[in-house]
Design an enzyme around this catalytic site. Structure first.
Site, PDB file in Angstrom:
ATOM      1  N   SER A   1       0.666  -0.938  -0.102  1.00  8.05           N
ATOM      2  CA  SER A   1       0.215   0.518  -0.169  1.00  8.05           C
ATOM      3  C   SER A   1       0.885   1.078  -0.264  1.00  8.05           C
ATOM      4  O   SER A   1       0.376   2.216  -0.301  1.00  8.05           O
ATOM      5  CB  SER A   1      -0.784   0.240   0.898  1.00  8.05           C
ATOM      6  OG  SER A   1      -0.165  -0.255   2.544  1.00  8.05           O
TER       7      SER A   1
ATOM      8  N   ASN B   1      -3.231   6.125  -0.482  1.00  4.56           N
ATOM      9  CA  ASN B   1      -2.784   6.996   1.159  1.00  4.56           C
ATOM     10  C   ASN B   1      -2.373   7.827   0.936  1.00  4.56           C
ATOM     11  O   ASN B   1      -1.883   8.017   1.822  1.00  4.56           O
ATOM     12  CB  ASN B   1      -1.636   5.549   1.309  1.00  4.56           C
ATOM     13  CG  ASN B   1      -2.666   3.971   1.778  1.00  4.56           C
ATOM     14  OD1 ASN B   1      -3.402   4.179   2.483  1.00  4.56           O
ATOM     15  ND2 ASN B   1      -2.039   2.642   1.850  1.00  4.56           N
TER      16      ASN B   1
ATOM     17  N   HIS C   1      -2.603  -3.440  -5.313  1.00  4.49           N
ATOM     18  CA  HIS C   1      -2.972  -3.045  -4.455  1.00  4.49           C
ATOM     19  C   HIS C   1      -4.416  -3.187  -4.372  1.00  4.49           C
ATOM     20  O   HIS C   1      -5.133  -1.806  -5.177  1.00  4.49           O
ATOM     21  CB  HIS C   1      -2.117  -1.393  -3.594  1.00  4.49           C
ATOM     22  CG  HIS C   1      -2.604  -0.768  -2.849  1.00  4.49           C
ATOM     23  ND1 HIS C   1      -3.611   0.768  -2.470  1.00  4.49           N
ATOM     24  CD2 HIS C   1      -3.250  -1.528  -1.474  1.00  4.49           C
ATOM     25  CE1 HIS C   1      -3.861   0.748  -0.906  1.00  4.49           C
ATOM     26  NE2 HIS C   1      -3.329  -0.234  -0.611  1.00  4.49           N
TER      27      HIS C   1
ATOM     28  N   GLU D   1      -5.777   0.128  -7.067  1.00  5.48           N
ATOM     29  CA  GLU D   1      -5.332   0.441  -7.331  1.00  5.48           C
ATOM     30  C   GLU D   1      -3.684   0.149  -7.825  1.00  5.48           C
ATOM     31  O   GLU D   1      -3.069  -1.082  -7.759  1.00  5.48           O
ATOM     32  CB  GLU D   1      -4.416   0.868  -6.298  1.00  5.48           C
ATOM     33  CG  GLU D   1      -4.033   2.754  -6.703  1.00  5.48           C
ATOM     34  CD  GLU D   1      -3.265   2.661  -5.510  1.00  5.48           C
ATOM     35  OE1 GLU D   1      -3.383   4.779  -5.467  1.00  5.48           O
ATOM     36  OE2 GLU D   1      -3.047   2.928  -4.589  1.00  5.48           O
TER      37      GLU D   1
END
Length: 300
Positions: free
Chosen positions: A118, A189, A139, A151
């Site tokens: 991540s 993130n 991800h 992702e």
């Protein structure tokens, strides 16, 4: 591409294995812990039962999913015939680099190597292999069987054809692929963690209490879960680790983790996984109870 190896049988790994097997792929689930593999299979079975109850699967389809998953205790035997290897180990750079060195040695020449990281650089991961063009980030979001997003992260050396294949694969899984480039935190993130950190700072500075911070974001911003509850769900240790990746990668003070978050992780209050974070969690209960450490009033 039919043979998938998943390295790591924790929460993300068993979810990834579940999704691939449900879509007809042959899955090798790899973990050095036999107990973790057994727990993963039980979790997958439980989640499949939930799908059966909701009418999303038949009992026969459930059996087929479980039959397509085989467990292995080591990387070499588990990836020997893989078309795609997906690493889903803990979010620790050295652990991931070690796994990718092993994957590079053991996986067939045409196998694509993907990481479910991540936040850790795909370019850095690819650089420890002899096939950086075939290394990419996948991800998945938690819980994997439910969340639609994948992702897809291009490392600096990732080949465009590898990216195209992963976009097509994500769509075959019934997911929505979004392609991003390899910079700290990627997109998910890079945006999410500063928000969570700011929510923790707001609590730390006495601006508002836990319930009100989360309620404002749920009702005011239409978020399904408040940032403090979400941090508990992700794991406060994971949030801290990602914030440090952002801080190191960009060198900007705005990514510095809140001292309260650091203290909680140091003390072992990690959220759902430890039983307490900003909220307290009782097995079998869905009631959201604020930790007694945060039941005071905001300084109004």
């Amino acid at each position: 591409m039919q043979k998938i190896s998943v390295i790591g049988a924790g929460t993300m790994g068993n979810g990834i294995a579940h999704v691939f097997a449900q879509k007809g792929f042959t899955v090798n689930l790899i973990d050095t812990s036999a107990a973790q593999l057994e727990k993963a299979l039980k979790t997958i079975a439980t989640n499949l039962d939930r799908q059966v109850t909701k009418g999303l699967l038949t009992e026969e389809e459930k059996k087929g999913v479980l039959q397509r998953i085989t467990t292995f205790g080591s990387i070499p035997e588990g990836v020997a015939k893989a078309d795609l290897a997906v690493e889903a180990a803990t979010e620790n750079t050295e652990i991931k680099l070690s796994i990718f060195r092993q994957l590079d040695e053991a996986a067939p020449a045409g196998c694509i190597l993907a990481s479910n990281t991540s936040s850790i650089s795909i370019s850095r991961i690819g650089a420890v292999t002899r096939r950086p063009a075939a290394v990419i980030g996948l991800h998945f979001m938690n819980p994997v069987p439910v969340m639609k997003l994948i992702e897809i992260i291009n490392g600096y050396a990732t080949d465009a054809e590898v990216t195209r294949q992963m976009v097509a694969l994500a769509e075959k899984l019934g997911k929505t692929p979004c392609v991003v480039n390899d910079y700290p935190g990627f997109i998910a993130n890079r945006i999410l963690m500063p928000m969570i950190n700011e929510a923790v700072y707001s609590l730390y500075e006495g601006v508002a209490i836990v319930n009100d911070i989360d309620t404002i974001m749920k009702l005011g911003m239409a978020h399904p879960m408040g940032p403090l509850q979400l941090a508990d769900f992700i794991g406060l240790d994971v949030c801290l680790s990602i914030l440090r990746v952002l801080q190191d990668g960009f060198g900007q003070p705005k990514y510095a983790p809140c001292p309260l978050l650091v203290n909680m992780v140091t003390a072992g209050f990690l959220g759902v996984k430890s039983g307490e974070g900003f909220y307290r969690y009782t097995p079998g209960s869905k009631e959201l109870v604020v930790s007694t450490r945060f039941t005071g009033s905001a300084g109004l």
